[in-house]
Design a protein around this motif. Structure first.
Motif, PDB file in Angstrom:
ATOM      1  N   LEU A   1     -37.664  -1.270  21.372  1.00 53.11           N
ATOM      2  CA  LEU A   1     -38.874  -0.572  22.037  1.00 53.11           C
ATOM      3  C   LEU A   1     -40.232  -0.910  21.042  1.00 53.11           C
ATOM      4  O   LEU A   1     -41.254  -1.160  21.728  1.00 53.11           O
ATOM      5  N   ALA A   2     -40.176  -0.870  19.668  1.00 51.60           N
ATOM      6  CA  ALA A   2     -41.209  -1.159  18.823  1.00 51.60           C
ATOM      7  C   ALA A   2     -41.650  -2.528  19.005  1.00 51.60           C
ATOM      8  O   ALA A   2     -42.934  -2.740  18.635  1.00 51.60           O
ATOM      9  N   LEU A   3     -40.678  -3.551  19.419  1.00 50.20           N
ATOM     10  CA  LEU A   3     -41.032  -4.929  19.646  1.00 50.20           C
ATOM     11  C   LEU A   3     -41.636  -5.083  20.850  1.00 50.20           C
ATOM     12  O   LEU A   3     -42.017  -6.164  21.365  1.00 50.20           O
TER      13      LEU A   3
ATOM     14  N   ALA B   1     -32.893 -10.439  16.879  1.00 52.78           N
ATOM     15  CA  ALA B   1     -33.203 -10.595  15.761  1.00 52.78           C
ATOM     16  C   ALA B   1     -34.872 -11.011  15.991  1.00 52.78           C
ATOM     17  O   ALA B   1     -35.133 -11.739  16.821  1.00 52.78           O
ATOM     18  N   HIS B   2     -35.543 -10.735  14.875  1.00 52.18           N
ATOM     19  CA  HIS B   2     -37.102 -11.040  15.037  1.00 52.18           C
ATOM     20  C   HIS B   2     -37.182 -12.709  14.643  1.00 52.18           C
ATOM     21  O   HIS B   2     -36.564 -12.908  13.450  1.00 52.18           O
ATOM     22  N   ARG B   3     -38.152 -13.365  15.236  1.00 57.49           N
ATOM     23  CA  ARG B   3     -38.002 -14.759  14.961  1.00 57.49           C
ATOM     24  C   ARG B   3     -38.744 -15.240  13.569  1.00 57.49           C
ATOM     25  O   ARG B   3     -38.452 -16.152  13.273  1.00 57.49           O
ATOM     26  N   GLN B   4     -39.593 -14.238  13.078  1.00 57.77           N
ATOM     27  CA  GLN B   4     -40.416 -14.410  12.033  1.00 57.77           C
ATOM     28  C   GLN B   4     -40.310 -13.760  10.813  1.00 57.77           C
ATOM     29  O   GLN B   4     -40.545 -13.787   9.793  1.00 57.77           O
ATOM     30  N   ARG B   5     -39.808 -12.374  11.119  1.00 57.93           N
ATOM     31  CA  ARG B   5     -39.503 -11.436  10.138  1.00 57.93           C
ATOM     32  C   ARG B   5     -38.133 -11.190   9.983  1.00 57.93           C
ATOM     33  O   ARG B   5     -37.232 -11.422  10.732  1.00 57.93           O
TER      34      ARG B   5
ATOM     35  N   GLU C   1     -35.142 -12.848  19.504  1.00 58.27           N
ATOM     36  CA  GLU C   1     -34.296 -13.802  19.829  1.00 58.27           C
ATOM     37  C   GLU C   1     -33.024 -12.935  20.296  1.00 58.27           C
ATOM     38  O   GLU C   1     -32.722 -11.885  19.203  1.00 58.27           O
ATOM     39  N   VAL C   2     -32.329 -12.767  21.462  1.00 54.96           N
ATOM     40  CA  VAL C   2     -31.124 -12.204  21.921  1.00 54.96           C
ATOM     41  C   VAL C   2     -30.189 -12.862  20.996  1.00 54.96           C
ATOM     42  O   VAL C   2     -29.822 -14.134  21.656  1.00 54.96           O
ATOM     43  N   THR C   3     -29.517 -12.330  20.188  1.00 56.04           N
ATOM     44  CA  THR C   3     -28.422 -13.272  19.171  1.00 56.04           C
ATOM     45  C   THR C   3     -27.043 -12.938  19.584  1.00 56.04           C
ATOM     46  O   THR C   3     -26.073 -13.717  19.665  1.00 56.04           O
ATOM     47  N   HIS C   4     -26.746 -12.012  20.499  1.00 57.19           N
ATOM     48  CA  HIS C   4     -25.393 -11.417  20.945  1.00 57.19           C
ATOM     49  C   HIS C   4     -25.544 -10.702  22.189  1.00 57.19           C
ATOM     50  O   HIS C   4     -26.621  -9.956  22.510  1.00 57.19           O
ATOM     51  N   ILE C   5     -24.746 -11.020  23.061  1.00 59.13           N
ATOM     52  CA  ILE C   5     -24.714 -10.180  24.349  1.00 59.13           C
ATOM     53  C   ILE C   5     -23.195  -9.600  24.499  1.00 59.13           C
ATOM     54  O   ILE C   5     -22.263 -10.004  23.874  1.00 59.13           O
TER      55      ILE C   5
ATOM     56  N   SER D   1     -35.053  -8.711  29.465  1.00 58.98           N
ATOM     57  CA  SER D   1     -36.165  -9.326  30.084  1.00 58.98           C
ATOM     58  C   SER D   1     -37.386  -9.116  29.587  1.00 58.98           C
ATOM     59  O   SER D   1     -38.527  -9.619  29.746  1.00 58.98           O
ATOM     60  N   SER D   2     -37.218  -7.722  28.820  1.00 58.90           N
ATOM     61  CA  SER D   2     -38.824  -6.914  28.537  1.00 58.90           C
ATOM     62  C   SER D   2     -39.258  -7.639  27.145  1.00 58.90           C
ATOM     63  O   SER D   2     -40.321  -7.194  26.830  1.00 58.90           O
ATOM     64  N   LEU D   3     -38.168  -7.985  26.353  1.00 59.08           N
ATOM     65  CA  LEU D   3     -38.615  -8.413  25.150  1.00 59.08           C
ATOM     66  C   LEU D   3     -39.459  -9.896  25.086  1.00 59.08           C
ATOM     67  O   LEU D   3     -39.126 -10.610  25.815  1.00 59.08           O
ATOM     68  N   PRO D   4     -40.273  -9.804  24.156  1.00 62.01           N
ATOM     69  CA  PRO D   4     -41.041 -11.016  24.098  1.00 62.01           C
ATOM     70  C   PRO D   4     -40.495 -12.244  23.542  1.00 62.01           C
ATOM     71  O   PRO D   4     -40.210 -12.082  22.360  1.00 62.01           O
ATOM     72  N   PRO D   5     -40.196 -13.212  24.323  1.00 60.73           N
ATOM     73  CA  PRO D   5     -39.206 -14.298  23.670  1.00 60.73           C
ATOM     74  C   PRO D   5     -39.898 -15.005  22.529  1.00 60.73           C
ATOM     75  O   PRO D   5     -39.150 -15.491  21.728  1.00 60.73           O
TER      76      PRO D   5
END
Length: 396
Positions: free
Chosen positions: A294-296, A357-361, A342-346, A334-338
């Motif tokens: 949600l914060a992302l 996981a955040h791509r930069q942090r 990154e969605v690492t597990h489903i 689908s709501s997460l900014p790509p």
């Protein structure tokens, strides 16, 4: 932190054999009525009726704060066969409101047993019903979804219970995290002397300073953080960014917890502030993972019947982990900014987001429970991943 929960002494005979069966009734908001035998506390309990598919660990489930406000249906056909003991508790007291079982074992037998389930539930004020066709009930919940209900063993009529249930609030929109959170900060730096899983990892000479935000934290999580080399300071759910940074943390952990993640506004605000901190590792589990999403900028939604059990497969990058889960909400992938996430597990059962996981942090979250008390332990490496991020931060 000492274990303070009391457990009744083992009985030499089943007390239920000395008294007549106590009638009990389960009423769902859609009008379904199931009758059985009462155990545990005498009374009426209202809450969301859910089911757990685990074949063990009933005491861990009953004391997990994430189950606050719920009536739990156990799909394993017998409860109480291993008794209870203080080492298996995830909190000082039971968090669930009611227990629904096919059968309550007349005998408890375990070398770890310190008491029997029935008197322990009485002492905890938890109402139970046994003799229910739990297979039929679980199919009903899978088809129609989790639903409010009531268990009563005090003689309240079913029609009266139905009226009460239909007036009860939905789990959507409820902020239960602040109800179960600690009121005062406390530290957790050493392993409990007995009972908990004490698989030790390579420990640093200087423990990593971790602040854990308690949205309903399990003791097993604190134990795994310590086992991986952390000294943990636990703060209340409503803590703000200034309170967290005042502890000078090397990493921040966002815990599991009950209720609707979108209603935990203070936690979302805190997570947004943490995301702005330069190179500060943040790790979220379950509700903490959803708060991160949600914060992302993501959204969450209520699952039809949730994921609760010790046998949920999750995968990513060609690997599969069998995981322990307990949640009724999920992140809308689908709501997460790509460009940021990154969605690492489903979840391999229904393809919902199981980890991100955040791509930069150095920020990541998992929807399942790597501490997995009582098991499985496939996902324990995520604690090592968190520690590795803090170790990297020390060297930069």
């Amino acid at each position: 932190m000492p274990l303070t929960a009391s457990v009744p002494s083992p009985s030499t005979a089943d007390p239920r054999r000395n008294s007549a069966p106590r009638p009990a009734v389960l009423v769902l908001a859609d009008g379904l009525v199931l009758r059985g035998t009462g155990f545990g506390a005498v009374g009426t309990a209202l809450g969301e009726v859910v089911f757990n598919t685990g074949m063990s660990g009933y005491q861990e489930v009953m004391t997990d704060p994430s189950y606050a406000g719920q009536l739990v249906t156990f799909t394993y056909p017998e409860l109480g066969n291993t008794g209870v003991n203080p080492e298996d508790q995830e909190a000082d007291h039971a968090s669930i409101r009611g227990v629904i079982a096919r059968q309550l074992s007349p005998v408890a037998s375990s070398w770890r047993q310190r008491g029997d389930l029935d008197p322990w539930l009485k002492a905890e004020g938890v109402v139970g019903i046994a003799g229910v066709d739990t297979r039929a009930l679980v199919r009903h919940l899978r088809d129609g979804g989790s639903i409010n209900g009531a268990i009563s063993s005090d003689g309240t009529e079913a029609v009266t219970l139905l009226e009460q249930v239909r007036r009860a609030p939905s789990m959507e929109g409820l902020n239960l995290a602040e109800r179960v959170s600690t009121e005062q900060p406390y530290g957790w730096e050493t392993l409990c002397p007995a009972g908990f899983d004490q698989r030790l990892q390579a420990r640093p000479e200087r423990p990593f300073r971790v602040v854990a935000i308690d949205f309903g934290i399990k003791r097993a999580i604190l134990e795994r953080l310590v086992a991986h080399g952390c000294a943990v300071t636990v703060l209340p759910a409503g803590s703000d960014l200034a309170a967290v940074l005042a502890q000078e943390p090397e990493g921040v952990f966002l815990s599991n917890g009950p209720g609707d993640p979108a209603a935990v506004s203070s936690g979302i605000t805190l997570a947004r502030g943490l995301l702005q901190q330069q190179n500060l590792p943040v790790f979220g589990i379950c509700l903490g993972h959803q708060i991160l999403g949600l914060a992302l900028g993501g959204r969450t939604f209520k699952l039809t019947f949730g994921h609760r059990g010790l046998n949920h497969p999750c995968g990513g990058s060609g690997l599969v982990e069998i995981t322990s889960q307990n949640h009724g909400f999920a992140i809308d992938g689908s709501s997460l900014p790509p460009d940021q996430v990154e969605v690492t597990h489903i979840n391999l059962n229904d393809r919902t987001v199981a980890a991100l996981a955040h791509r930069q942090r150095p920020v990541f979250g998992v929807q399942y429970h790597p501490e997995a008390s009582p098991g499985p332990h496939d996902a324990d490496h995520h604690f090592g991943r968190f520690v590795a991020l803090m170790a990297e931060r020390r060297t930069t």
